[in-house]
Design a protein around this motif. Structure first.
Motif, PDB file in Angstrom:
ATOM      1  N   LEU A   6       0.861  -1.178   0.000  1.00  0.00           N
ATOM      2  CA  LEU A   6       0.000   0.000   0.000  1.00  0.00           C
ATOM      3  C   LEU A   6       0.896   1.227   0.000  1.00  0.00           C
ATOM      4  CD1 LEU A   6      -2.811  -0.995   2.560  1.00  0.00           C
ATOM      5  CD2 LEU A   6      -2.814  -1.225   0.062  1.00  0.00           C
ATOM      6  N   LEU A   7       0.594   2.205  -0.868  1.00  0.00           N
ATOM      7  CA  LEU A   7       1.471   3.357  -1.059  1.00  0.00           C
ATOM      8  C   LEU A   7       0.689   4.658  -0.935  1.00  0.00           C
ATOM      9  CD1 LEU A   7       1.895   1.097  -3.589  1.00  0.00           C
ATOM     10  CD2 LEU A   7       3.986   2.401  -3.853  1.00  0.00           C
ATOM     11  N   ASP A   8       1.346   5.650  -0.364  1.00  0.00           N
ATOM     12  CA  ASP A   8       0.818   7.018  -0.300  1.00  0.00           C
ATOM     13  C   ASP A   8       1.897   7.972  -0.797  1.00  0.00           C
ATOM     14  OD1 ASP A   8      -1.770   6.850   0.479  1.00  0.00           O
ATOM     15  OD2 ASP A   8      -1.494   7.830   2.423  1.00  0.00           O
ATOM     16  N   ILE A   9       1.541   8.875  -1.709  1.00  0.00           N
ATOM     17  CA  ILE A   9       2.489   9.911  -2.121  1.00  0.00           C
ATOM     18  C   ILE A   9       2.603  10.915  -0.973  1.00  0.00           C
ATOM     19  CG2 ILE A   9       2.991  11.730  -3.796  1.00  0.00           C
ATOM     20  CD1 ILE A   9       1.337  10.199  -5.834  1.00  0.00           C
ATOM     21  N   ASP A  10       3.816  11.168  -0.544  1.00  0.00           N
ATOM     22  CA  ASP A  10       4.030  12.063   0.598  1.00  0.00           C
ATOM     23  C   ASP A  10       3.716  13.517   0.215  1.00  0.00           C
ATOM     24  OD1 ASP A  10       4.917   9.898   2.120  1.00  0.00           O
ATOM     25  OD2 ASP A  10       7.006  10.164   1.477  1.00  0.00           O
ATOM     26  N   TYR A  11       2.924  14.145   1.056  1.00  0.00           N
ATOM     27  CA  TYR A  11       2.603  15.584   0.924  1.00  0.00           C
ATOM     28  C   TYR A  11       2.058  15.943  -0.472  1.00  0.00           C
ATOM     29  CZ  TYR A  11       5.591  15.610   5.052  1.00  0.00           C
ATOM     30  OH  TYR A  11       6.143  15.337   6.284  1.00  0.00           O
ATOM     31  N   PHE A  12       1.247  15.056  -1.008  1.00  0.00           N
ATOM     32  CA  PHE A  12       0.728  15.316  -2.356  1.00  0.00           C
ATOM     33  C   PHE A  12      -0.171  16.552  -2.394  1.00  0.00           C
ATOM     34  CE2 PHE A  12      -2.564  14.678  -5.637  1.00  0.00           C
ATOM     35  CZ  PHE A  12      -1.756  14.637  -6.767  1.00  0.00           C
ATOM     36  N   TYR A  23       3.728  -8.902 -15.002  1.00  0.00           N
ATOM     37  CA  TYR A  23       2.510  -9.605 -14.597  1.00  0.00           C
ATOM     38  C   TYR A  23       2.036  -9.228 -13.191  1.00  0.00           C
ATOM     39  CZ  TYR A  23       6.188 -12.651 -12.714  1.00  0.00           C
ATOM     40  OH  TYR A  23       7.309 -13.139 -12.073  1.00  0.00           O
ATOM     41  N   ASP A  24       2.676  -8.235 -12.571  1.00  0.00           N
ATOM     42  CA  ASP A  24       2.187  -7.741 -11.283  1.00  0.00           C
ATOM     43  C   ASP A  24       1.030  -6.772 -11.500  1.00  0.00           C
ATOM     44  OD1 ASP A  24       3.984  -9.161  -9.645  1.00  0.00           O
ATOM     45  OD2 ASP A  24       5.566  -7.687 -10.034  1.00  0.00           O
ATOM     46  N   TYR A  25       0.293  -6.499 -10.455  1.00  0.00           N
ATOM     47  CA  TYR A  25      -0.909  -5.665 -10.557  1.00  0.00           C
ATOM     48  C   TYR A  25      -0.715  -4.354  -9.799  1.00  0.00           C
ATOM     49  CZ  TYR A  25      -3.120  -9.972 -12.185  1.00  0.00           C
ATOM     50  OH  TYR A  25      -3.419 -11.113 -12.893  1.00  0.00           O
ATOM     51  N   CYS A  26      -0.951  -3.240 -10.491  1.00  0.00           N
ATOM     52  CA  CYS A  26      -0.857  -1.912  -9.889  1.00  0.00           C
ATOM     53  C   CYS A  26      -2.247  -1.286  -9.862  1.00  0.00           C
ATOM     54  CB  CYS A  26       0.108  -1.026 -10.671  1.00  0.00           C
ATOM     55  SG  CYS A  26       1.799  -1.640 -10.729  1.00  0.00           S
ATOM     56  N   PHE A  27      -2.563  -0.617  -8.766  1.00  0.00           N
ATOM     57  CA  PHE A  27      -3.895  -0.052  -8.582  1.00  0.00           C
ATOM     58  C   PHE A  27      -3.799   1.387  -8.073  1.00  0.00           C
ATOM     59  CE2 PHE A  27      -3.675  -4.515  -7.484  1.00  0.00           C
ATOM     60  CZ  PHE A  27      -4.713  -5.099  -8.194  1.00  0.00           C
ATOM     61  N   ARG A  28      -4.757   2.198  -8.487  1.00  0.00           N
ATOM     62  CA  ARG A  28      -4.959   3.490  -7.838  1.00  0.00           C
ATOM     63  C   ARG A  28      -6.241   3.367  -7.029  1.00  0.00           C
ATOM     64  NH1 ARG A  28      -6.893   9.319 -10.284  1.00  0.00           N
ATOM     65  NH2 ARG A  28      -6.569  10.514  -8.357  1.00  0.00           N
ATOM     66  N   LYS A  29      -6.105   3.328  -5.726  1.00  0.00           N
ATOM     67  CA  LYS A  29      -7.277   3.131  -4.881  1.00  0.00           C
ATOM     68  C   LYS A  29      -8.109   4.399  -4.776  1.00  0.00           C
ATOM     69  CE  LYS A  29      -6.952   0.848  -1.115  1.00  0.00           C
ATOM     70  NZ  LYS A  29      -6.534   0.584   0.296  1.00  0.00           N
ATOM     71  N   GLY A  30      -7.474   5.538  -4.976  1.00  0.00           N
ATOM     72  CA  GLY A  30      -8.187   6.807  -4.885  1.00  0.00           C
ATOM     73  C   GLY A  30      -7.244   7.911  -4.462  1.00  0.00           C
ATOM     74  N   GLY A  31      -7.411   9.117  -5.012  1.00  0.00           N
ATOM     75  CA  GLY A  31      -6.548  10.231  -4.651  1.00  0.00           C
ATOM     76  C   GLY A  31      -5.092   9.901  -4.900  1.00  0.00           C
ATOM     77  N   GLU A  32      -4.270  10.035  -3.854  1.00  0.00           N
ATOM     78  CA  GLU A  32      -2.844   9.711  -3.962  1.00  0.00           C
ATOM     79  C   GLU A  32      -2.528   8.353  -3.345  1.00  0.00           C
ATOM     80  OE1 GLU A  32      -3.166  12.277  -0.172  1.00  0.00           O
ATOM     81  OE2 GLU A  32      -4.211  11.972  -2.068  1.00  0.00           O
ATOM     82  N   GLU A  33      -3.559   7.501  -3.167  1.00  0.00           N
ATOM     83  CA  GLU A  33      -3.376   6.184  -2.569  1.00  0.00           C
ATOM     84  C   GLU A  33      -3.302   5.122  -3.661  1.00  0.00           C
ATOM     85  OE1 GLU A  33      -6.505   5.488   0.178  1.00  0.00           O
ATOM     86  OE2 GLU A  33      -6.207   7.370   1.259  1.00  0.00           O
ATOM     87  N   PHE A  34      -2.271   4.294  -3.582  1.00  0.00           N
ATOM     88  CA  PHE A  34      -2.047   3.260  -4.586  1.00  0.00           C
ATOM     89  C   PHE A  34      -1.811   1.925  -3.890  1.00  0.00           C
ATOM     90  CE2 PHE A  34      -1.149   7.221  -6.618  1.00  0.00           C
ATOM     91  CZ  PHE A  34      -1.455   7.053  -7.968  1.00  0.00           C
ATOM     92  N   ARG A  84       7.997  22.962 -15.501  1.00  0.00           N
ATOM     93  CA  ARG A  84       8.836  22.805 -14.319  1.00  0.00           C
ATOM     94  C   ARG A  84       8.818  21.348 -13.839  1.00  0.00           C
ATOM     95  NH1 ARG A  84       6.737  27.405 -10.326  1.00  0.00           N
ATOM     96  NH2 ARG A  84       4.763  26.912 -11.396  1.00  0.00           N
ATOM     97  N   THR A  85       9.805  20.990 -13.048  1.00  0.00           N
ATOM     98  CA  THR A  85       9.865  19.638 -12.504  1.00  0.00           C
ATOM     99  C   THR A  85       9.725  19.685 -10.991  1.00  0.00           C
ATOM    100  OG1 THR A  85      12.284  19.685 -12.323  1.00  0.00           O
ATOM    101  CG2 THR A  85      11.353  18.827 -14.370  1.00  0.00           C
ATOM    102  N   VAL A  86       9.143  18.647 -10.455  1.00  0.00           N
ATOM    103  CA  VAL A  86       8.995  18.529  -9.005  1.00  0.00           C
ATOM    104  C   VAL A  86       9.466  17.139  -8.585  1.00  0.00           C
ATOM    105  CG1 VAL A  86       7.062  20.143  -8.869  1.00  0.00           C
ATOM    106  CG2 VAL A  86       6.609  17.710  -9.214  1.00  0.00           C
ATOM    107  N   SER A  87       9.856  17.032  -7.338  1.00  0.00           N
ATOM    108  CA  SER A  87      10.309  15.756  -6.789  1.00  0.00           C
ATOM    109  C   SER A  87       9.299  15.255  -5.771  1.00  0.00           C
ATOM    110  CB  SER A  87      11.683  15.904  -6.130  1.00  0.00           C
ATOM    111  OG  SER A  87      12.656  16.281  -7.083  1.00  0.00           O
ATOM    112  N   LEU A  88       9.199  13.930  -5.682  1.00  0.00           N
ATOM    113  CA  LEU A  88       8.255  13.315  -4.756  1.00  0.00           C
ATOM    114  C   LEU A  88       8.947  12.213  -3.966  1.00  0.00           C
ATOM    115  CD1 LEU A  88       5.107  12.699  -7.001  1.00  0.00           C
ATOM    116  CD2 LEU A  88       5.438  14.561  -5.368  1.00  0.00           C
ATOM    117  N   THR A  89       8.322  11.847  -2.874  1.00  0.00           N
ATOM    118  CA  THR A  89       8.700  10.629  -2.155  1.00  0.00           C
ATOM    119  C   THR A  89       7.422   9.851  -1.872  1.00  0.00           C
ATOM    120  OG1 THR A  89       8.565  11.734   0.005  1.00  0.00           O
ATOM    121  CG2 THR A  89      10.732  11.678  -1.090  1.00  0.00           C
ATOM    122  N   VAL A  90       7.591   8.613  -1.489  1.00  0.00           N
ATOM    123  CA  VAL A  90       6.422   7.769  -1.244  1.00  0.00           C
ATOM    124  C   VAL A  90       6.655   6.934   0.013  1.00  0.00           C
ATOM    125  CG1 VAL A  90       7.320   5.876  -2.676  1.00  0.00           C
ATOM    126  CG2 VAL A  90       4.844   6.094  -2.318  1.00  0.00           C
TER     127      VAL A  90
END
Length: 356
Positions: A230-236, A266-277, A312-318
């Motif tokens: 389960l993943l969340d983009i930090d400070y999205f 063959y792995d599965y990626c999902f966007r559960k909603g908003g910035e949650e994956f 412009r470019t921005v950086s993210l963490t997760v």
């Protein structure tokens, strides 16, 4: 009598194609099925289709028996390619000898007719033409091919017999073409609706509905070990507030690409909603292996330069939570993994937590 036989054969064609299409549609997206096995199975299925059709013949007025064995050969070659067509042709040829009361020259005419039908279908459908044109050309050539063998064996029959022979054969080809074209359109509509229901329009990943469907499917099978991330983009929220929602959408779309490129095909990626994956890694049950995947994703996100609409470019963490099945049952896995994600965020973000 000829109308009755034609009706019976049309019913057989419709039945095999309808149920065959339903079966094919149910397994074609299963990534665990070897494509070679699928081609072989399709060839066998259509070979059986041909053997059944050989039992429901048309009796012409000169005593000649006509069947529609060419149809499954063409269908197999069109849908499955050369290997599938060869398997169907071989099964039908063996059946032709098996069902004969005695092996005569006409038995080998039947085998030659089947082989030529396969060759015609194989090469015509490699041409750069529309599906309808390719099928029409194949139907004409196959009808003429069958007519040639018919004339060689029986000599020049009455004109009405020859006409009946061609009408029955050609009309069966056209009926099959129309049916396959309808099934293709139905599959396209079905696929479009399935994609709309289970996929996120912005990122192209599975959406929450798709996630729950796959998760429940795995929980019912109870055979495949997997890791859940389960993943969340930090400070999205800061991206949306500082650069606008269009920038946020651009970042989400690129983030989905990073996820997709960071795991196996063959792995599965999902966007559960908003910035949650979420990600499901099948057959990954060792903690060390799951950690390696999580660390790869974390580093790839951290190093990627996300481009927003103004250039412009921005950086993210997760932040990530990692859970394991069957270490935890599917009923408790989601909650424990979500708690691990919360601990990762609480501990400073840009890290992962492990379900305990």
């Amino acid at each position: 009598m000829i109308i009755k036989d034609l009706f019976i054969n049309f019913c057989i064609i419709s039945t095999f194609l309808f149920f065959g299409n339903a079966l094919f549609r149910s397994v074609r997206n299963n990534q665990h099925i070897n494509p070679l096995i699928l081609k072989i199975s399709t060839g066998i299925f259509l070979g059986i289709f041909g053997l059944v059709q050989m039992q429901f013949t048309f009796k012409l007025d000169n005593g000649t028996l006509l069947d529609l064995r060419q149809i499954p050969i063409i269908v197999a070659t069109v849908l499955g390619g050369g290997l599938t067509g060869i398997i169907t042709t071989i099964l039908i040829s063996i059946g032709r000898l098996w069902f004969s009361t005695s092996i005569t020259l006409v038995s080998f005419f039947g085998i030659a007719n089947a082989c030529i039908t396969f060759v015609v279908a194989y090469f015509v459908f490699r041409a750069q033409l529309s599906f309808q044109r390719k099928w029409l050309i194949t139907a004409l050539l196959s009808t003429l091919n069958s007519l040639l063998f018919f004339l060689i064996w029986t000599g020049f029959s009455k004109g009405i017999t020859l006409l009946l022979f061609m009408v029955v054969l050609f009309s069966s080809f056209i009926f099959t073409c129309v049916l396959i074209e309808r099934l293709r359109r139905y599959n396209q509509i079905y696929d479009a609706m399935s994609k709309e229901v289970q996929f996120d329009f912005l990122t192209g990943l599975y959406n929450y509905r798709g996630f729950m469907y796959k998760y429940n499917q795995l929980s019912q099978e109870k055979k495949i070990p997997f890791s859940l991330l389960l993943l969340d983009i930090d400070y999205f929220k800061m991206i949306n507030d500082q650069y606008g929602h269009s920038a946020g959408d651009a970042v989400l779309a690129q983030f989905a690409e990073v996820l997709h490129n960071s795991v196996r095909s063959y792995d599965y990626c999902f966007r559960k909603g908003g910035e949650e994956f979420a990600i499901i890694l099948e057959y990954v049950e060792e903690q060390a292996e799951a950690i390696r995947w999580a660390e790869t994703i974390r580093k790839n996100v951290e190093e990627y330069k996300f481009v927003i609409p103004d250039g412009r470019t921005v950086s993210l963490t997760v932040s990530l939570g990692i859970g394991f099945y069957p270490l935890y049952s599917c009923e408790e896995l989601l909650d424990k993994t979500d708690r691990a994600l919360y601990e990762a965020k609480k501990g400073g973000r840009n890290q992962f937590g492990i379900a305990r």
